[in-house]
Design a protein around this motif. Structure first.
Motif, PDB file in Angstrom:
ATOM      1  N   THR A  80      98.912   7.211  77.037  1.00  0.00           N
ATOM      2  CA  THR A  80      99.297   8.596  76.763  1.00  0.00           C
ATOM      3  C   THR A  80      99.209   8.882  75.267  1.00  0.00           C
ATOM      4  O   THR A  80      99.552   9.966  74.822  1.00  0.00           O
ATOM      5  N   SER A  81      98.777   7.880  74.506  1.00  0.00           N
ATOM      6  CA  SER A  81      98.605   8.027  73.071  1.00  0.00           C
ATOM      7  C   SER A  81      97.267   7.404  72.685  1.00  0.00           C
ATOM      8  O   SER A  81      96.630   6.713  73.479  1.00  0.00           O
ATOM      9  N   VAL A  82      96.851   7.650  71.457  1.00  0.00           N
ATOM     10  CA  VAL A  82      95.659   6.997  70.921  1.00  0.00           C
ATOM     11  C   VAL A  82      96.109   5.641  70.383  1.00  0.00           C
ATOM     12  O   VAL A  82      96.938   5.568  69.483  1.00  0.00           O
ATOM     13  N   THR A  83      95.590   4.575  70.968  1.00  0.00           N
ATOM     14  CA  THR A  83      96.108   3.234  70.746  1.00  0.00           C
ATOM     15  C   THR A  83      95.122   2.400  69.952  1.00  0.00           C
ATOM     16  O   THR A  83      93.974   2.208  70.368  1.00  0.00           O
ATOM     17  N   ILE A  84      95.570   1.891  68.812  1.00  0.00           N
ATOM     18  CA  ILE A  84      94.742   1.044  67.956  1.00  0.00           C
ATOM     19  C   ILE A  84      95.064  -0.411  68.287  1.00  0.00           C
ATOM     20  O   ILE A  84      96.216  -0.832  68.213  1.00  0.00           O
ATOM     21  N   GLU A  85      94.039  -1.158  68.670  1.00  0.00           N
ATOM     22  CA  GLU A  85      94.235  -2.535  69.118  1.00  0.00           C
ATOM     23  C   GLU A  85      94.147  -3.504  67.940  1.00  0.00           C
ATOM     24  O   GLU A  85      93.242  -3.429  67.118  1.00  0.00           O
ATOM     25  N   GLU A  86      95.090  -4.433  67.901  1.00  0.00           N
ATOM     26  CA  GLU A  86      95.151  -5.419  66.816  1.00  0.00           C
ATOM     27  C   GLU A  86      94.181  -6.575  66.997  1.00  0.00           C
ATOM     28  O   GLU A  86      93.690  -7.142  66.020  1.00  0.00           O
ATOM     29  N   CYS A  87      93.916  -6.958  68.256  1.00  0.00           N
ATOM     30  CA  CYS A  87      93.183  -8.202  68.480  1.00  0.00           C
ATOM     31  C   CYS A  87      92.414  -8.177  69.794  1.00  0.00           C
ATOM     32  O   CYS A  87      92.677  -7.368  70.682  1.00  0.00           O
ATOM     33  N   ASP A 121      94.004  -3.568  58.327  1.00  0.00           N
ATOM     34  CA  ASP A 121      95.459  -3.453  58.414  1.00  0.00           C
ATOM     35  C   ASP A 121      95.808  -2.363  59.430  1.00  0.00           C
ATOM     36  O   ASP A 121      95.982  -1.194  59.101  1.00  0.00           O
ATOM     37  N   VAL A 122      95.890  -2.778  60.698  1.00  0.00           N
ATOM     38  CA  VAL A 122      96.022  -1.844  61.821  1.00  0.00           C
ATOM     39  C   VAL A 122      97.307  -1.014  61.732  1.00  0.00           C
ATOM     40  O   VAL A 122      97.294   0.199  61.972  1.00  0.00           O
ATOM     41  N   LYS A 123      98.392  -1.644  61.395  1.00  0.00           N
ATOM     42  CA  LYS A 123      99.667  -0.918  61.333  1.00  0.00           C
ATOM     43  C   LYS A 123      99.644   0.147  60.238  1.00  0.00           C
ATOM     44  O   LYS A 123     100.178   1.255  60.419  1.00  0.00           O
ATOM     45  N   GLU A 124      99.025  -0.162  59.114  1.00  0.00           N
ATOM     46  CA  GLU A 124      98.923   0.814  58.033  1.00  0.00           C
ATOM     47  C   GLU A 124      98.006   1.969  58.428  1.00  0.00           C
ATOM     48  O   GLU A 124      98.289   3.133  58.132  1.00  0.00           O
ATOM     49  N   SER A 130      98.828   8.872  61.660  1.00  0.00           N
ATOM     50  CA  SER A 130      99.915   9.684  62.233  1.00  0.00           C
ATOM     51  C   SER A 130     100.344  10.791  61.281  1.00  0.00           C
ATOM     52  O   SER A 130     100.644  11.908  61.703  1.00  0.00           O
ATOM     53  N   SER A 131     100.362  10.481  59.988  1.00  0.00           N
ATOM     54  CA  SER A 131     100.757  11.495  59.012  1.00  0.00           C
ATOM     55  C   SER A 131      99.655  12.522  58.773  1.00  0.00           C
ATOM     56  O   SER A 131      99.931  13.661  58.418  1.00  0.00           O
ATOM     57  N   GLU A 132      98.399  12.107  59.012  1.00  0.00           N
ATOM     58  CA  GLU A 132      97.268  13.017  58.823  1.00  0.00           C
ATOM     59  C   GLU A 132      97.120  13.994  59.980  1.00  0.00           C
ATOM     60  O   GLU A 132      96.660  15.113  59.792  1.00  0.00           O
ATOM     61  N   PHE A 138      99.843   8.222  67.704  1.00  0.00           N
ATOM     62  CA  PHE A 138      99.108   6.977  67.517  1.00  0.00           C
ATOM     63  C   PHE A 138     100.061   5.802  67.713  1.00  0.00           C
ATOM     64  O   PHE A 138     101.211   5.848  67.265  1.00  0.00           O
ATOM     65  N   THR A 139      99.583   4.757  68.369  1.00  0.00           N
ATOM     66  CA  THR A 139     100.374   3.548  68.546  1.00  0.00           C
ATOM     67  C   THR A 139      99.489   2.324  68.302  1.00  0.00           C
ATOM     68  O   THR A 139      98.265   2.428  68.231  1.00  0.00           O
TER      69      THR A 139
END
Length: 209
Positions: A80-87, A121-124, A130-132, A138-139
């Motif tokens: 339900t969100s745009v999800t950025i995968e770490e690995c 740096d996925v979390k950054e 999210s701020s943009e 975004f998750t």
């Protein structure tokens, strides 16, 4: 002297299963309309939902374009969100693809590490995107699903030594429009590129030895 444009490759998947029109490819096409600025030569590629096609295509993309990075996009019916995968993960591939094929070894790279993390740096990236773009959530996730999304991510991370990223988008209209999905991808890419050109920061996170 004119600055040479650098390539950025963004892929989306073709149809599979219930996804007769894959939202990932729609989102990538919307990104293509928006662009990434004058200095970036954006290349978009639709990828078949086939293991062997992925194994063939990933080395070709890196060899052909020598891109700054490749971002792969896939659809998740549960998102339900745009999800950025770490690995990406190497093993556990038991679902058959559009050709009714599944790797006999059930893995991406025989003898490869079980998990490969993006050096980005996925979390950054998630925080800044999210701020943009305040109207899209975004998750961050560490499980891309052990199907073609995970398979292409691991394959690309292995090929590029970590210089890749994967983003899951929800189906169009659940809850975001095609335009919003394209804007979300643009926000993610612009954040990454801004981190790359800013000499006070690095696109890649500092990892402890």
């Amino acid at each position: 002297m004119e600055t040479q444009r650098r390539a950025v490759v963004v892929t989306g998947f073709g149809p599979f299963g219930e996804h007769k029109v894959n939202a990932s490819w729609i989102a990538v096409q919307e990104l293509d309309k928006l662009g990434l600025g004058e200095s970036i030569d954006l290349k978009i590629v639709q990828v078949p939902v086939e293991y062997l096609a992925v194994k063939r295509l990933i080395p070709e993309l890196w060899a052909t374009y020598s891109p700054l990075l490749i971002v792969h996009v896939g659809v998740s019916g549960m998102a339900t969100s745009v999800t950025i995968e770490e690995c990406g993960h190497n093993a556990g591939y038991i679902r058959t693809d559009n050709c009714n094929f599944c790797p006999g070894t059930h893995c991406c790279v025989e003898g490869g590490p079980e998990c490969l993390h993006s050096d980005i740096d996925v979390k950054e990236v998630c925080k800044r995107a999210s701020s943009e773009l305040s109207d899209v959530q975004f998750t961050v996730s560490a499980d891309a699903g052990r199907y073609l999304c995970d398979f292409i991510y691991y394959t690309s991370l292995y090929q590029s030594n970590g210089k890749s990223l994967f983003v899951h988008v929800p189906p169009v209209g659940r809850p975001y429009t095609a335009t919003q999905l394209g804007q979300a991808l643009q926000a993610i890419l612009k954040v990454i590129l801004s981190m790359h050109v800013n000499h006070e920061e690095r696109i890649y996170c500092q990892r402890k030895a």
